[in-house]
Design an enzyme around this catalytic site. Structure first.
Site, mmCIF file in Angstrom:
data_model
loop_
_atom_site.group_PDB
_atom_site.id
_atom_site.type_symbol
_atom_site.label_atom_id
_atom_site.label_comp_id
_atom_site.label_asym_id
_atom_site.label_seq_id
_atom_site.Cartn_x
_atom_site.Cartn_y
_atom_site.Cartn_z
ATOM 1 N N SER A 1 31.454 -26.831 -70.776
ATOM 2 C CA SER A 1 31.999 -27.880 -71.627
ATOM 3 C C SER A 1 33.515 -27.748 -71.632
ATOM 4 O O SER A 1 34.035 -26.623 -71.600
ATOM 5 C CB SER A 1 31.473 -27.716 -73.063
ATOM 6 N N SER A 2 34.194 -28.887 -71.689
ATOM 7 C CA SER A 2 35.665 -28.841 -71.770
ATOM 8 C C SER A 2 36.094 -28.098 -73.028
ATOM 9 O O SER A 2 37.177 -27.527 -73.079
ATOM 10 C CB SER A 2 36.239 -30.253 -71.780
ATOM 11 N N HIS B 1 31.383 -31.521 -64.347
ATOM 12 C CA HIS B 1 31.920 -32.810 -63.882
ATOM 13 C C HIS B 1 31.837 -32.897 -62.358
ATOM 14 O O HIS B 1 31.493 -33.935 -61.798
ATOM 15 C CB HIS B 1 33.394 -32.964 -64.287
HETATM 16 P P1 AMP Z 1 33.127 -35.415 -70.892
HETATM 17 O O1 AMP Z 1 34.362 -35.259 -70.051
HETATM 18 O O2 AMP Z 1 32.850 -34.222 -71.753
HETATM 19 O O3 AMP Z 1 33.097 -36.723 -71.631
HETATM 20 O O4 AMP Z 1 31.911 -35.454 -69.884
HETATM 21 C C1 AMP Z 1 31.861 -36.382 -68.836
HETATM 22 C C2 AMP Z 1 30.470 -36.372 -68.251
HETATM 23 O O5 AMP Z 1 30.177 -35.060 -67.771
HETATM 24 C C3 AMP Z 1 29.381 -36.713 -69.282
HETATM 25 O O6 AMP Z 1 28.413 -37.547 -68.684
HETATM 26 C C4 AMP Z 1 28.818 -35.362 -69.623
HETATM 27 O O7 AMP Z 1 27.471 -35.408 -70.058
HETATM 28 C C5 AMP Z 1 28.928 -34.642 -68.291
HETATM 29 N N1 AMP Z 1 28.917 -33.197 -68.487
HETATM 30 C C6 AMP Z 1 29.664 -32.469 -69.358
HETATM 31 N N2 AMP Z 1 29.332 -31.170 -69.296
HETATM 32 C C7 AMP Z 1 28.357 -31.064 -68.366
HETATM 33 C C8 AMP Z 1 27.590 -29.973 -67.844
HETATM 34 N N3 AMP Z 1 27.752 -28.720 -68.262
HETATM 35 N N4 AMP Z 1 26.655 -30.246 -66.888
HETATM 36 C C9 AMP Z 1 26.466 -31.518 -66.459
HETATM 37 N N5 AMP Z 1 27.163 -32.586 -66.900
HETATM 38 C C10 AMP Z 1 28.081 -32.370 -67.836
#
Ligand code: AMP
Length: 273
Positions: A182-183, A34
């Site tokens: 990843s979260s 993020h």
């Molecule tokens: P999320 O909070 O999981 O919905 O992710 C928010 C944004 O962060 C989305 O556009 C995801 O694709 C991006 N994102 C999540 N994990 C990664 C990562 N490891 N590398 C780059 N972007 C990420």
């Protein structure tokens, strides 16, 4: 950093700022992935807006909505330290009413791979992203390639609805051992964490095979499946940028994707080639 909890507060905050707006939508539990999106938005825009909203409509019944990691205090600090100007942190009631109009993902591209494993997921994603993009009115919005199908569908939605925002794709950020951030990695036990490396290892092997001249996608998928054993694999797929299955890898127009369960945690990863 201004924290806006409603659409009205968000509008007031944005009206007090001048210049181009870069927007990073998230579901919180922020990690270096993020932060990389936020840093890119920081470099390319005058104003950076981050949203943190665990969007209920993209979770299917029985998924991890209620236990999705929530880290309000740490997330606020990360945003502040990353130079975020406006943090949008709405309650569900500020985002959704009853008997609403929603966006429907396309019949094919929205219901294969992630959409087959999680039918209706992308309807929820596209609906909330449409709402957020309309609220923020950003010049640019930043999304991770880690969620490749989501990125592809959002790019299509912006095109199909003639929306005036540039969608910027950001490379996947990984741990030093290859695991994509990843979260949901917080759910992994110590043993899971080791098993989870099979996803990135299978993608690394796919990349090596292509570098050695292998092009047949079914050959590459079979090798990947072997590496992923004994995980419960939901799919291994090789598609072009329009998410159409392809018999042979086309350099510059191929994405190799994998989704698998590691213990009780569902993980996805991919590589663009
Ligand atoms: P999320 O909070 O999981 O919905 O992710 C928010 C944004 O962060 C989305 O556009 C995801 O694709 C991006 N994102 C999540 N994990 C990664 C990562 N490891 N590398 C780059 N972007 C990420």
């Amino acid at each position: 950093m201004i924290i806006a909890r409603t659409a009205v507060e968000l509008r007031a905050a944005l009206d007090s700022k001048a210049g181009s707006v870069g927007f990073v939508p998230t579901m919180g539990a922020l990690h270096v992935g993020h932060r990389t999106l936020i840093e890119k938005a920081r470099v390319e825009n005058d104003v950076v807006v981050v949203s943190i909203f665990v969007n209920p409509t993209q979770f299917l019944a029985g998924e991890d909505l209620s236990k999705y990691p929530r880290r309000e205090e740490a997330d606020f600090k990360i945003c502040e330290l990353s130079g975020v100007n406006v943090l949008f942190y709405p309650e569900i009631d500020s985002m959704y009413g009853t008997d609403e109009i929603s966006i429907k993902a396309p019949d094919v591209r929205g219901y294969i791979l992630e959409g087959a494993s999680r039918p209706g997921h992308f309807d929820g994603v596209l609906t909330v992203v449409m709402k957020l993009l309309n609220l923020v009115r950003a010049s640019r919005a930043y999304f991770g390639k880690k969620d490749a199908q989501q990125l592809s569908l959002i790019t299509q939605m912006v095109k199909n609805f003639f929306m005036d925002v540039e969608i910027i794709a950001v490379d996947t950020v990984r741990e030093s051992d290859g695991l994509a951030l990843s979260s949901r990695n917080v759910y992994l036990t110590q043993e899971d964490r080791v098993e989870a490396l099979k996803l990135s290892a299978s993608l690394k092997r796919a990349t090596h095979l292509v570098m050695q001249g292998v092009r047949e996608t079914n050959v590459i998928c079979r090798v990947m499946m072997d590496i992923l054993q004994p995980l419960k694999v939901e799919y291994v797929a090789i598609v072009n940028r329009r998410f159409e299955a392809i018999p042979e890898v086309i350099i510059g127009d191929t994405i190799v994707l994998v989704a698998a369960r590691v213990g009780s945690t569902r993980l996805i990863d991919n590589v663009w080639m």
